[in-house]
Design an enzyme around this catalytic site. Structure first.
Site, PDB file in Angstrom:
ATOM      1  N   CYS A 109       0.817  -1.219   0.000  1.00 17.39           N
ATOM      2  CA  CYS A 109       0.000   0.000   0.000  1.00 17.39           C
ATOM      3  C   CYS A 109       0.850   1.269   0.000  1.00 17.39           C
ATOM      4  O   CYS A 109       0.366   2.333  -0.400  1.00 17.39           O
ATOM      5  CB  CYS A 109      -0.929   0.002   1.211  1.00 17.39           C
ATOM      6  N   ASP A 148     -32.642  -0.756   7.532  1.00 17.67           N
ATOM      7  CA  ASP A 148     -31.487   0.136   7.593  1.00 17.67           C
ATOM      8  C   ASP A 148     -30.277  -0.686   8.013  1.00 17.67           C
ATOM      9  O   ASP A 148     -30.413  -1.750   8.643  1.00 17.67           O
ATOM     10  CB  ASP A 148     -31.730   1.281   8.584  1.00 17.67           C
ATOM     11  N   ASP A 190     -33.828   2.974   3.160  1.00 20.45           N
ATOM     12  CA  ASP A 190     -33.098   4.200   3.473  1.00 20.45           C
ATOM     13  C   ASP A 190     -32.053   4.459   2.384  1.00 20.45           C
ATOM     14  O   ASP A 190     -30.858   4.250   2.575  1.00 20.45           O
ATOM     15  CB  ASP A 190     -32.437   4.073   4.845  1.00 20.45           C
TER      16      ASP A 190
END
Length: 298
Positions: free
Chosen positions: A56, A137, A197
């Site tokens: 990374c 949700d 949602d």
């Protein structure tokens, strides 16, 4: 429905960066298939625990500045210099060291194509049950999603929960691939109208989460979003590409049809639930997901 471990795919791309070269978060996002994924690339890289095998540190900002690193900036500088990369005044010369010729299948482009196909299958004529509804949700802590379905029938609430790891980060326009596994599990036996949602028709490819859910599960669905991510407002209606795709009841209640319901019926449905406010059943679902995330119990 396509399921992708986007973390592993991103990490595999890093293995293509030659020694002595770097890439940018934006370059990785393009290799995934959408530059909008640049921020998500940064998040996924920050979650990498195998710093010895997944490099990374080779990912920097588009202006040549170094950006962050899970082991600290000093370690990032050390590793880059060990690769023979010059760093001057905290920046790397991208003209000299940049690699962006990734061999990729562009997974996000494949998901865009799938969304366009699903959008073509959505039905916006009324075929819904207004007496049996549910709201779903999902709340997250790191890569764990805590989801709750609140159903309401005969003046009684019922609750179901589902906890699962996700390997797909939040990327604008791709919420379905992050949250659908939770909704599928919770709502598989539900036969009423689903309130999600998120957006439905109001989406760059007309396939927000509510539409994706409604079509794949063949259920009537309505999207209720708390913020406007795309489009412009005219007389309450949300227009995108000169077409009314949603309606802003208030600044925190933006409605768009998902499947098997029209835009006008969606507006009336949500207004009847919330009296021009955010629907109580969605508030309950949200509060329950937060409680589940914090305590792992309800």
């Amino acid at each position: 429905m396509q399921s992708i471990d986007l973390y592993s795919y991103l990490y595999s791309l890093l293995g293509q960066i030659p020694e002595g070269m770097v890439t940018t978060y934006g370059d990785l996002a393009v290799a995934l298939g959408d530059v909008k994924a640049a921020r998500a690339c940064g998040y996924m890289l920050s979650r990498n625990n195998d710093t010895e095998n997944i490099p990374c540190y080779k990912v920097i900002m588009s202006d040549g500045s170094l950006g962050g690193y899970s082991l600290g900036i000093d370690e990032k500088i050390r590793r880059l210099r060990n690769d023979g990369i010059e760093i001057n005044n905290g920046r790397i010369d991208l003209k000299r060291y940049r690699f962006n010729n990734f061999d990729s299948s562009y997974p996000l482009k494949r998901l865009q194509e799938e969304q366009e196909k699903i959008a073509g299958l959505a039905v916006y004529s009324d075929d819904y049950n207004e007496d049996k509804i549910c709201a779903i949700d999902v709340s997250y802590k790191d890569e764990i999603g805590y989801s709750v379905m609140v159903s309401f029938e005969n003046n009684e609430y019922d609750f179901k929960t589902f906890i699962k790891e996700t390997r797909f980060p939040y990327i604008p326009g791709y919420l379905a691939y992050r949250e659908f596994p939770y909704i599928k599990e919770l709502g598989k036996n539900f036969d009423g109208t689903m309130i999600i949602d998120a957006n439905g028709l109001l989406h760059p490819r007309r396939c927000g989460l509510a539409t994706y859910v409604g079509v794949i599960m063949n259920k009537p669905s309505i999207g209720v979003a708390k913020s406007l991510l795309t489009g412009s407002i005219k007389n309450g209606y949300v227009y995108y590409n000169n077409m009314p795709l949603g309606y802003m009841i208030n600044s925190r209640t933006i409605v768009s049809p998902g499947n098997r319901i029209s835009l006008e019926s969606s507006i009336n449905f949500i207004r009847n639930l919330g009296k021009d406010h955010y629907p109580e059943i969605l508030k309950i679902a949200h509060d329950r997901t937060v409680a589940l995330r914090r305590n792992n119990i309800i």
